[in-house]
Design a protein around this motif. Structure first.
Motif, PDB file in Angstrom:
ATOM      1  N   SER A  59      -9.176   0.715 -11.170  1.00 31.98           N
ATOM      2  CA  SER A  59      -9.764   1.023  -9.862  1.00 31.98           C
ATOM      3  C   SER A  59      -8.869   0.551  -8.727  1.00 31.98           C
ATOM      4  CB  SER A  59     -11.157   0.395  -9.732  1.00 31.98           C
ATOM      5  OG  SER A  59     -12.029   0.910 -10.714  1.00 31.98           O
ATOM      6  N   TYR A  60      -7.565   0.709  -8.955  1.00 29.22           N
ATOM      7  CA  TYR A  60      -6.544   0.407  -7.942  1.00 29.22           C
ATOM      8  C   TYR A  60      -6.557  -1.064  -7.530  1.00 29.22           C
ATOM      9  CZ  TYR A  60      -6.301   5.447  -7.790  1.00 29.22           C
ATOM     10  OH  TYR A  60      -6.175   6.762  -8.141  1.00 29.22           O
ATOM     11  N   ASP A  61      -6.737  -1.914  -8.523  1.00 31.13           N
ATOM     12  CA  ASP A  61      -6.673  -3.357  -8.299  1.00 31.13           C
ATOM     13  C   ASP A  61      -5.274  -3.716  -7.787  1.00 31.13           C
ATOM     14  OD1 ASP A  61      -6.210  -6.135  -8.630  1.00 31.13           O
ATOM     15  OD2 ASP A  61      -7.805  -6.253 -10.114  1.00 31.13           O
ATOM     16  N   PRO A  62      -5.168  -4.371  -6.606  1.00 34.04           N
ATOM     17  CA  PRO A  62      -3.843  -4.676  -6.045  1.00 34.04           C
ATOM     18  C   PRO A  62      -2.957  -5.486  -6.988  1.00 34.04           C
ATOM     19  CG  PRO A  62      -5.555  -5.051  -4.402  1.00 34.04           C
ATOM     20  CD  PRO A  62      -6.252  -4.775  -5.703  1.00 34.04           C
ATOM     21  N   GLU A  63      -3.552  -6.399  -7.769  1.00 35.87           N
ATOM     22  CA  GLU A  63      -2.747  -7.206  -8.676  1.00 35.87           C
ATOM     23  C   GLU A  63      -2.179  -6.361  -9.818  1.00 35.87           C
ATOM     24  OE1 GLU A  63      -1.612 -10.266  -8.338  1.00 35.87           O
ATOM     25  OE2 GLU A  63      -2.517 -10.115  -6.354  1.00 35.87           O
ATOM     26  N   VAL A  64      -2.962  -5.411 -10.309  1.00 35.08           N
ATOM     27  CA  VAL A  64      -2.477  -4.518 -11.361  1.00 35.08           C
ATOM     28  C   VAL A  64      -1.355  -3.636 -10.814  1.00 35.08           C
ATOM     29  CG1 VAL A  64      -3.078  -2.598 -12.886  1.00 35.08           C
ATOM     30  CG2 VAL A  64      -4.657  -4.525 -12.617  1.00 35.08           C
ATOM     31  N   ILE A  65      -1.562  -3.121  -9.596  1.00 39.77           N
ATOM     32  CA  ILE A  65      -0.530  -2.284  -8.965  1.00 39.77           C
ATOM     33  C   ILE A  65       0.752  -3.080  -8.786  1.00 39.77           C
ATOM     34  CG2 ILE A  65       0.095  -1.043  -6.862  1.00 39.77           C
ATOM     35  CD1 ILE A  65      -2.917  -0.443  -6.517  1.00 39.77           C
ATOM     36  N   ARG A  66       0.610  -4.314  -8.301  1.00 37.62           N
ATOM     37  CA  ARG A  66       1.775  -5.155  -8.079  1.00 37.62           C
ATOM     38  C   ARG A  66       2.514  -5.419  -9.396  1.00 37.62           C
ATOM     39  NH1 ARG A  66       2.209  -8.700  -3.837  1.00 37.62           N
ATOM     40  NH2 ARG A  66      -0.051  -8.708  -3.635  1.00 37.62           N
ATOM     41  N   LYS A  67       1.758  -5.723 -10.444  1.00 36.80           N
ATOM     42  CA  LYS A  67       2.362  -6.033 -11.740  1.00 36.80           C
ATOM     43  C   LYS A  67       3.155  -4.840 -12.275  1.00 36.80           C
ATOM     44  CE  LYS A  67      -0.219  -5.891 -15.415  1.00 36.80           C
ATOM     45  NZ  LYS A  67       0.459  -4.871 -16.260  1.00 36.80           N
ATOM     46  N   ILE A  68       2.569  -3.649 -12.166  1.00 33.80           N
ATOM     47  CA  ILE A  68       3.234  -2.452 -12.694  1.00 33.80           C
ATOM     48  C   ILE A  68       4.470  -2.106 -11.873  1.00 33.80           C
ATOM     49  CG2 ILE A  68       2.991   0.051 -12.949  1.00 33.80           C
ATOM     50  CD1 ILE A  68       0.127  -0.458 -13.848  1.00 33.80           C
ATOM     51  N   THR A 115       0.835  -1.206   0.000  1.00 37.16           N
ATOM     52  CA  THR A 115       0.000   0.000   0.000  1.00 37.16           C
ATOM     53  C   THR A 115       0.866   1.251   0.000  1.00 37.16           C
ATOM     54  OG1 THR A 115      -1.745  -1.163   1.205  1.00 37.16           O
ATOM     55  CG2 THR A 115      -1.801   1.247   1.244  1.00 37.16           C
ATOM     56  N   VAL A 116       1.896   1.272   0.848  1.00 39.84           N
ATOM     57  CA  VAL A 116       2.762   2.447   0.935  1.00 39.84           C
ATOM     58  C   VAL A 116       3.594   2.601  -0.335  1.00 39.84           C
ATOM     59  CG1 VAL A 116       4.655   3.517   2.204  1.00 39.84           C
ATOM     60  CG2 VAL A 116       2.822   2.374   3.446  1.00 39.84           C
ATOM     61  N   ALA A 117       4.085   1.480  -0.886  1.00 37.61           N
ATOM     62  CA  ALA A 117       4.861   1.549  -2.127  1.00 37.61           C
ATOM     63  C   ALA A 117       4.011   2.106  -3.259  1.00 37.61           C
ATOM     64  CB  ALA A 117       5.386   0.164  -2.499  1.00 37.61           C
ATOM     65  N   ARG A 118       2.782   1.621  -3.362  1.00 33.34           N
ATOM     66  CA  ARG A 118       1.872   2.141  -4.385  1.00 33.34           C
ATOM     67  C   ARG A 118       1.610   3.618  -4.167  1.00 33.34           C
ATOM     68  NH1 ARG A 118      -2.936   4.671  -3.754  1.00 33.34           N
ATOM     69  NH2 ARG A 118      -3.585   3.085  -2.260  1.00 33.34           N
ATOM     70  N   HIS A 119       1.406   3.990  -2.913  1.00 32.70           N
ATOM     71  CA  HIS A 119       1.122   5.390  -2.618  1.00 32.70           C
ATOM     72  C   HIS A 119       2.321   6.265  -2.957  1.00 32.70           C
ATOM     73  CE1 HIS A 119      -0.852   8.762  -0.702  1.00 32.70           C
ATOM     74  NE2 HIS A 119       0.220   8.966   0.046  1.00 32.70           N
ATOM     75  N   GLY A 120       3.519   5.791  -2.640  1.00 33.06           N
ATOM     76  CA  GLY A 120       4.719   6.555  -2.977  1.00 33.06           C
ATOM     77  C   GLY A 120       4.872   6.710  -4.470  1.00 33.06           C
ATOM     78  N   LEU A 138       0.413   5.206 -14.821  1.00 35.39           N
ATOM     79  CA  LEU A 138      -0.511   5.797 -13.872  1.00 35.39           C
ATOM     80  C   LEU A 138      -1.949   5.622 -14.350  1.00 35.39           C
ATOM     81  CD1 LEU A 138      -0.781   7.372 -11.251  1.00 35.39           C
ATOM     82  CD2 LEU A 138      -0.581   9.486 -12.551  1.00 35.39           C
ATOM     83  N   ALA A 139      -2.183   5.789 -15.658  1.00 35.28           N
ATOM     84  CA  ALA A 139      -3.523   5.609 -16.209  1.00 35.28           C
ATOM     85  C   ALA A 139      -3.993   4.168 -16.048  1.00 35.28           C
ATOM     86  CB  ALA A 139      -3.537   6.007 -17.690  1.00 35.28           C
ATOM     87  N   GLU A 140      -3.073   3.205 -16.225  1.00 41.11           N
ATOM     88  CA  GLU A 140      -3.443   1.792 -16.072  1.00 41.11           C
ATOM     89  C   GLU A 140      -3.865   1.486 -14.643  1.00 41.11           C
ATOM     90  OE1 GLU A 140      -1.573  -2.675 -16.917  1.00 41.11           O
ATOM     91  OE2 GLU A 140      -0.471  -0.864 -17.534  1.00 41.11           O
ATOM     92  N   ILE A 141      -3.158   2.061 -13.665  1.00 46.73           N
ATOM     93  CA  ILE A 141      -3.524   1.859 -12.258  1.00 46.73           C
ATOM     94  C   ILE A 141      -4.898   2.450 -11.971  1.00 46.73           C
ATOM     95  CG2 ILE A 141      -2.973   2.558  -9.894  1.00 46.73           C
ATOM     96  CD1 ILE A 141      -0.042   2.235 -10.560  1.00 46.73           C
ATOM     97  N   GLN A 142      -5.134   3.667 -12.444  1.00 50.95           N
ATOM     98  CA  GLN A 142      -6.405   4.331 -12.186  1.00 50.95           C
ATOM     99  C   GLN A 142      -7.562   3.630 -12.899  1.00 50.95           C
ATOM    100  OE1 GLN A 142      -5.229   8.248 -13.471  1.00 50.95           O
ATOM    101  NE2 GLN A 142      -4.600   8.898 -11.415  1.00 50.95           N
TER     102      GLN A 142
END
Length: 417
Positions: A371-380, A324-329, A364-368
């Motif tokens: 809808s902030y899917d954790p798996e998408v965030i992790r992959k990116i 969560t913090v890594a994604r937020h950073g 950034l567009a892919e993450i948004q």
């Protein structure tokens, strides 16, 4: 164009600060055209920033660090809670054995000075029975030593190609201690990281030679001056800890619909805000003085926004919030860099470093869009895009990327004029 020396300075901020820095480095990496955050000339790390920097100078990319923290790296295991938060059992037992003597001494002193003693004075005397730190810093040193003991890493400052310095504070004198090539004898990187990360009362002081070392961040300056003394003309500093701006009283969702003062959250948040105010004001003054003394040096300070309640209210030693913090950073720094892109592009161009924001915008567009899917965030965050780095900077594809970035800069300057 002549390339000036570039320094990366990573300040402290606990475990969450370290992961925030990794996310921020991941965002910076996306902007760079023909180098990565592993290709700078000088690295200075303080506290948790020293931990992150020790991996960077050994060639680990932000993506690899994030993968390791999520137990998805083939060569590096993630830090377990007991690697970072190992109870200081030996000192607890030693202090417990001495408690009767400490209690008797406090009581005798109280009886002799009844007229000018309070219960608080007795409690203060009894605090001598507490250990020097809740957790044992040796566990952190052992974990870092294991990481740096692999074939692709080194635990020796003198074997590194970039210059690397770790900052600690001498408990007995309050002076700054610098560990690095040719500094303070033959100290291992893992020892220096543990010494720099020894947050008072959380970790016991780390004995290095004749010095009891504690958190280097207590001096609050992040030691940008050291990078400048070593010849850096561009200093990029990432500082995860800033005081929270609660002036509008309604920016904290869990204080209720009517908002309120930080004091409503009790002593823990008052102490956190006070610590952040002291450290941040010291850093701001340090940067102001350096800019005045060295007008030829550019200093870029990357921090969370002052109204970023997620960074303020997250426990700096919280282990479970790393993704969560890594994604937020990554996301918050990406947004800030995008908003001030023209400024950063102009500053870095003075040092022969072209930027491009094409990749950052698409990720950034892919993450948004997810809808902030954790798996998408992790992959990116853990994906490794092809990079133009020091080893392949002269290849045709990297030369083309640099030419396109320089063309963008020329077009921006023509449009501005």
């Amino acid at each position: 164009m002549k390339r000036n020396k570039v320094a990366l300075v990573l300040a402290g901020g606990g475990l969450t600060g370290a992961v925030y820095e990794i996310g921020a480095l991941r965002a910076i990496d996306d902007l760079l055209v023909d180098r990565t955050v592993n290709d700078f000339d000088i690295y200075v790390g303080t506290s948790a920033g020293a931990l992150v920097a020790s991996f960077l100078v050994n060639g680990l990319s932000p993506e690899e660090m994030l993968a390791a923290f999520q137990d998805a790296h083939p060569d590096f295991s993630p830090p377990k809670p007991w690697n970072i938060l190992s109870f200081n059992n030996r000192e607890f037992l030693r202090r417990a054995a001495l408690f009767p003597r400490t209690l008797a001494s406090a009581w005798v002193h109280y009886m002799r000075h009844l007229d000018d003693m309070t219960v608080f004075d007795v409690i203060w005397s009894l605090m001598e029975a507490l250990p020097s730190g809740m957790y044992n810093a040796d566990a952190l040193e052992k974990y870092v030593r294991q990481w740096l003991g692999t074939q692709r890493c080194t635990n020796d400052f003198d074997e590194l190609e970039p210059e690397f310095y770790v900052i600690a504070t001498d408990l007995d004198s309050g002076e700054r201690i610098v560990f690095g090539p040719g500094q303070n004898g033959k100290v291992l990187i893992s020892q220096a990281v543990a010494a720099s990360s020894a947050l008072p009362l959380v970790y016991n002081p780390v004995r290095v030679g004749e010095n009891d070392c504690i958190d280097g961040g207590l001096r609050g300056t992040a030691s940008l001056d050291l990078a400048i003394e070593r010849g850096a003309k561009l200093v990029i500093c990432i500082n995860p800890l800033v005081p929270y701006d609660n002036r509008d009283r309604d920016s904290i969702p869990f204080l209720g619909p009517d908002g309120g003062h930080l004091s409503r959250k009790g002593a823990r948040f008052i102490a956190s805000q006070a610590m952040r105010i002291m450290m941040h004001s010291s850093l701001q003054y340090h940067v102001k003085q350096l800019r005045r003394q060295h007008p030829d040096v550019d200093i870029i300070l990357i921090e969370p926004r002052r109204d970023d309640y997620q960074m303020f209210f997250c426990n700096i030693m919280r282990y479970s919030a790393r993704l969560t913090v890594a994604r937020h950073g990554f996301e918050s720094v990406t947004v800030d860099l995008a908003e001030d892109y023209a400024y950063y592009k102009k500053v870095l161009a003075r040092h022969g470093i072209p930027l491009s924001r094409r990749l950052v915008i698409s990720e950034l567009a892919e993450i948004q869009d997810s809808s902030y899917d954790p798996e998408v965030i992790r992959k990116i965050l853990e994906s490794r895009q092809p990079r133009c780095i020091r080893r392949n900077r002269d290849t045709p594809i990297c030369q083309l990327a640099r030419t396109l970035a320089e063309l963008d800069l020329v077009l921006d300057q023509a449009e501005a004029s």
